[in-house]
Design an enzyme around this catalytic site. Structure first.
Site, PDB file in Angstrom:
ATOM      1  N   ASP A 160      -5.897  -4.173  -1.757  1.00 44.77           N
ATOM      2  CA  ASP A 160      -4.794  -3.678  -0.939  1.00 44.77           C
ATOM      3  C   ASP A 160      -4.148  -4.813  -0.138  1.00 44.77           C
ATOM      4  O   ASP A 160      -4.829  -5.584   0.536  1.00 44.77           O
ATOM      5  CB  ASP A 160      -5.358  -2.619   0.027  1.00 44.77           C
ATOM      6  N   SER A 208       0.839  -1.191   0.000  1.00 44.07           N
ATOM      7  CA  SER A 208       0.000   0.000   0.000  1.00 44.07           C
ATOM      8  C   SER A 208       0.880   1.249   0.000  1.00 44.07           C
ATOM      9  O   SER A 208       1.643   1.460  -0.933  1.00 44.07           O
ATOM     10  CB  SER A 208      -0.955  -0.044   1.194  1.00 44.07           C
TER      11      SER A 208
END
Length: 295
Positions: free
Chosen positions: A194, A43
């Site tokens: 993610d 991320s």
């Protein structure tokens, strides 16, 4: 010594903490973090890995964050387009409902499948990738960007041996596809979320990389709310797995002072410089002893 650097998820303010702490790491270890034998990012951490793997250093990153004259224009533009504190209204459909039925997966992964499809604008990641590394994949010999395969419920480290093919922009978007905020990324028949939906850092993925030492920066692996407590416990297990293979680990997470600066919303970008300044101070205090114990 073969050394790896793992940078975890944490949103805009986690990134600010990461930069301050990275600078402290370089000073304490007398080590240019770009020289890591393996770079792993999840991320917000994937953004750092992308920049480092393309040859930009912490001084370049700091110049961009502070808006100094001569700062790298691609970084300045990317930071100027950071997500707002709250996501746009998501689409009225679930991201990956099949994940919720998987009892073998961590609870954040299962819940992420029930999040509505995010509508955040992820084009900035393609733009950053195109401006930093227009020649294809990252030039670093081992730079991995971690996402979650929403069909299999497994982590995928783009750039690692055997990983699916992806452009840097695609991998960045996948690693940053925060459930409910950013749209999932569809690549060649698979859907990706993610990487933080599974692990704050995925540090255990480097266990096959024949490393002696790993530096782990985990912006989300500290704090008292349920998600942060899960992430700290998950990182405990990953750290134990590395140590069991004879790998020494320097683990860094926000201090109580850092957490107070970050506050409840890690996307509140107006607090970014305060968090960065705090991390520069707390990192200098905390790192020398930790570094000596871990190297």
């Amino acid at each position: 010594m073969r050394r790896g650097l793992v940078i975890g998820c944490g949103g805009t303010l986690g990134a600010a903490w990461t930069l301050g702490t990275l600078i402290a790491v370089e000073q304490a270890l007398d080590w240019d973090v770009r020289d890591a034998d393996v770079l792993v990012g999840t991320s917000a951490g994937a953004e750092f890995v992308t920049a480092l793997a393309c040859g930009l250093g912490t001084a370049d990153l700091l110049d961009a964050w502070l808006g100094r004259p001569g700062a790298h224009p691609a970084l300045v533009a990317h930071l100027a387009e950071a997500p707002p504190p709250l996501p746009p209204l998501p689409a009225p459909r679930l991201t990956a409902p099949g994940l919720a039925r998987r009892r073998d997966l961590p609870w954040p992964t299962r819940l992420s499948g029930l999040a509505p499809v995010g509508r955040g604008d992820a084009r900035r990641f393609d733009t950053l990738a195109a401006r930093l590394c227009p020649g294809g994949w990252l030039p670093h010999p081992a730079a991995w960007l971690v996402a979650v395969d929403a069909t299999a419920g497994e982590r995928v480290a783009f750039g690692s041996p055997g990983a699916p093919e992806a452009t840097v922009g695609e991998a960045l978007r996948a690693s940053w596809a925060i459930p409910g905020w950013m749209p999932p990324v569809d690549l060649r028949g698979r859907r990706y979320l993610d990487g933080g939906a599974y692990s704050p850092t995925s540090a255990d993925l480097v266990s096959t990389a024949d490393l002696d030492h790993v530096v782990v920066l985990a912006p989300m692996a500290a704090g008292r709310d349920p998600l942060r407590r899960y992430m700290a416990a998950r990182l405990d297990r990953e750290e134990d797995a590395l140590r069991a293979r004879g790998v020494s680990v320097l683990r860094l997470a926000p201090s109580p002072e850092d957490l107070a600066a970050i506050g409840p919303n890690p996307m509140a970008r107006r607090r970014a410089l305060t968090v960065l300044e705090t991390a520069l101070r707390t990192g200098r205090r905390a790192l020398p002893l930790s570094a000596k114990e871990s190297v």
